[in-house]
Write a protein that holds these residues in place. Structure first.
Motif, PDB file in Angstrom:
ATOM      1  N   TYR A 200     -17.973 -16.136  10.530  1.00 29.08           N
ATOM      2  CA  TYR A 200     -17.324 -16.487   9.274  1.00 29.08           C
ATOM      3  C   TYR A 200     -17.118 -15.273   8.369  1.00 29.08           C
ATOM      4  N   ASP A 256     -18.944 -30.280   8.691  1.00 31.44           N
ATOM      5  CA  ASP A 256     -19.992 -29.674   9.517  1.00 31.44           C
ATOM      6  C   ASP A 256     -20.785 -28.643   8.717  1.00 31.44           C
ATOM      7  N   ALA A 257     -20.053 -27.812   7.952  1.00 30.90           N
ATOM      8  CA  ALA A 257     -20.706 -26.776   7.155  1.00 30.90           C
ATOM      9  C   ALA A 257     -21.624 -27.404   6.103  1.00 30.90           C
ATOM     10  N   LEU A 258     -21.158 -28.487   5.483  1.00 31.79           N
ATOM     11  CA  LEU A 258     -21.967 -29.140   4.450  1.00 31.79           C
ATOM     12  C   LEU A 258     -23.167 -29.859   5.065  1.00 31.79           C
ATOM     13  N   TYR A 260     -24.700 -28.839   7.794  1.00 31.30           N
ATOM     14  CA  TYR A 260     -25.627 -27.749   8.125  1.00 31.30           C
ATOM     15  C   TYR A 260     -26.389 -27.313   6.881  1.00 31.30           C
ATOM     16  N   ARG A 261     -25.669 -27.225   5.784  1.00 24.34           N
ATOM     17  CA  ARG A 261     -26.316 -26.844   4.526  1.00 24.34           C
ATOM     18  C   ARG A 261     -27.355 -27.881   4.123  1.00 24.34           C
ATOM     19  N   TYR A 290     -20.682 -27.150  -6.407  1.00 27.67           N
ATOM     20  CA  TYR A 290     -20.255 -25.931  -5.717  1.00 27.67           C
ATOM     21  C   TYR A 290     -20.279 -24.727  -6.663  1.00 27.67           C
ATOM     22  N   ILE A 354     -20.394 -18.100   1.486  1.00 24.38           N
ATOM     23  CA  ILE A 354     -21.830 -18.364   1.619  1.00 24.38           C
ATOM     24  C   ILE A 354     -22.279 -19.445   0.643  1.00 24.38           C
ATOM     25  N   LEU A 356     -20.760 -22.172   0.268  1.00 24.11           N
ATOM     26  CA  LEU A 356     -20.535 -23.428   0.983  1.00 24.11           C
ATOM     27  C   LEU A 356     -21.645 -23.738   1.979  1.00 24.11           C
ATOM     28  N   SER A 357     -22.181 -22.694   2.613  1.00 27.74           N
ATOM     29  CA  SER A 357     -23.078 -22.913   3.751  1.00 27.74           C
ATOM     30  C   SER A 357     -24.557 -22.685   3.465  1.00 27.74           C
ATOM     31  N   ASN A 358     -24.889 -21.993   2.387  1.00 31.70           N
ATOM     32  CA  ASN A 358     -26.288 -21.603   2.165  1.00 31.70           C
ATOM     33  C   ASN A 358     -26.866 -22.200   0.891  1.00 31.70           C
ATOM     34  N   ASP A 359     -28.116 -22.666   0.992  1.00 31.08           N
ATOM     35  CA  ASP A 359     -28.803 -23.241  -0.172  1.00 31.08           C
ATOM     36  C   ASP A 359     -30.108 -22.509  -0.484  1.00 31.08           C
TER      37      ASP A 359
END
Length: 411
Positions: A200, A256-258, A260-261, A290, A354, A356-359
């Motif tokens: 990505y 899918d990305a959400l 995974y997050r 977001y 990032i 979107l995908s990382n918390d």
């Protein structure tokens, strides 16, 4: 002029020595701990470096290796070709990646001055050298950059190398199209390597280039807000009805990305989670959450994310300085050139990816290095220009005062 260049070269060598000694120090301590020189186990767990080393040993012995990216394959062949089955050869390999990354950063500064300034090359020498010195000092103080370049055998320094190289080459392609053919030929393999290291990251780069050209087109439209409204409407439609549509290159959907997050909030929850859920039925709630995630990933931890010494320490050494740098760039925004804005756009889009995908705050500190380095490059050039202009103003004032004194004496 000569003094400024000498200072830069001296600071550069000190930087290289610092990172080399730090890598060697960690290697020797890790050897004594029985970790084969891979990393020091601060918290008792094994990091990604241990996983990579296991795959390297599998590659060398001819066994099946788990290739989460191209990185284990590359360092596996580094060991296989050299015949040195020791982590230190990988550390040297990564150190060369860091050296290359620093040189690319410096070349990017040279390119910014070359394409942005109307001054003669000789008049910019001091200003350019001062910019490089500021950047080198920033790399000395950037603790996370040092950690991920020296504490283990991470792939991050090579991701940064190829992202910086891609930005450098794309600046030539975008702003010097007549001379951009050779740069474009080099840009293609650079982007390919970037995608193989972190898929990505290449996606973020391509999205940035697309947005840049869209922005140039939108500026020419008489009603730009109408175009922005159309894009916003399309995104709302996409979020509402096509959230599970798989994007071809990324091979995953936004859903899918959400998902995974969200797994980080449940199955893999850690002590430095931000606990921001982006999987919302109403797009308005998604936008609010977001924006929160975007800030947390770009300049976090935010004050309410601080839940211990580690997040407090991160807040002091990274969030504070970066907020000051962003404030400075905002105040001096009139000095930003088209190239500056193009580079900053890469950083902002990367933070958006990032976000979107990382918390996780700790993971954010690792992932956002790409964006922060681009900020530092822009900051270094703007800061040196401001200081140079101040010095010129002072010298001019002193010269005028001397002329007035001489004129008075003659009278």
């Amino acid at each position: 002029m000569r003094k400024s260049k000498l200072l830069y070269l001296t600071m550069q060598q000190i930087l290289f020595l610092m990172y080399f000694l730090m890598s060697y120090f960690v290697y020797t301590i890790a050897l004594k701990e029985g970790n084969e020189g891979v990393a020091i186990q601060f918290l008792g767990g094994k990091d990604d470096g241990f996983f990579y080393w296991e795959q390297v040993k599998n590659i060398v012995s001819g066994e099946t290796a788990i290739l989460t990216s191209i990185y284990p394959l590359i360092i596996g062949y580094v060991v296989k070709v050299t015949g040195i089955e020791d982590v230190y050869i990988i550390r040297l390999f990564n150190y060369m990646g860091f050296v290359g990354f620093v040189f690319i950063s410096v070349w990017l500064i040279d390119l910014i001055f070359k394409l942005s300034s109307s001054q003669k090359a000789g008049d910019m020498t001091t200003e350019r050298a001062n910019s490089k010195t500021v950047l080198i000092l920033s790399y000395m103080c950037y603790i996370n950059l040092m950690m991920y370049a020296t504490f283990s055998i991470y792939r991050d320094i090579w991701i940064m190398f190829f992202y910086a190289a891609s930005v450098l080459l794309s600046v030539i392609v975008v702003f010097v199209p007549k001379e951009g053919y050779a740069a474009l030929i080099l840009l293609i393999p650079s982007l390919w390597m970037l995608g193989e290291l972190r898929f990505y990251a290449a996606g973020s780069f391509l999205i940035t280039v697309i947005l840049y050209y869209l922005y140039k087109k939108i500026k020419q439209v008489k009603r730009p807000f109408l175009i922005i409204g159309i894009f916003l409407t399309l995104f709302i439609f996409y979020y509402t009805f096509l959230i599970n549509y798989q994007i071809p290159y990324l091979k995953m959907s936004l859903g899918d990305a959400l998902d995974y997050r969200n797994s980080a909030l449940t199955n893999f929850s850690g002590g430095s989670q931000m606990f921001i859920n982006l999987k919302q039925y109403f797009f308005g709630t998604f936008f609010v959450n977001y924006f929160h995630s975007y800030l947390g990933n770009s300049i976090g931890p935010l004050p309410w994310h601080i839940n211990g010494f580690s997040t407090l320490f991160l807040f002091i050494i990274e969030t504070g300085p970066m907020v000051l740098i962003l404030r400075y760039l905002w105040i001096k925004r009139a000095l930003l050139t088209a190239i500056h804005r193009y580079i900053l756009l890469h950083a902002f889009v990367w933070f958006g990816m990032i976000g979107l995908s990382n918390d996780n705050v700790g993971t954010a500190a690792r992932l956002r290095m790409i964006g922060w380095v681009l900020f530092l490059i822009v900051f270094a050039t703007i800061y040196s220009k401001v200081q140079s202009d101040k010095e010129k103003t002072v010298r001019l004032a002193v010269t005028n005062d001397k002329k007035e004194i001489k004129s008075t004496e003659k009278e």
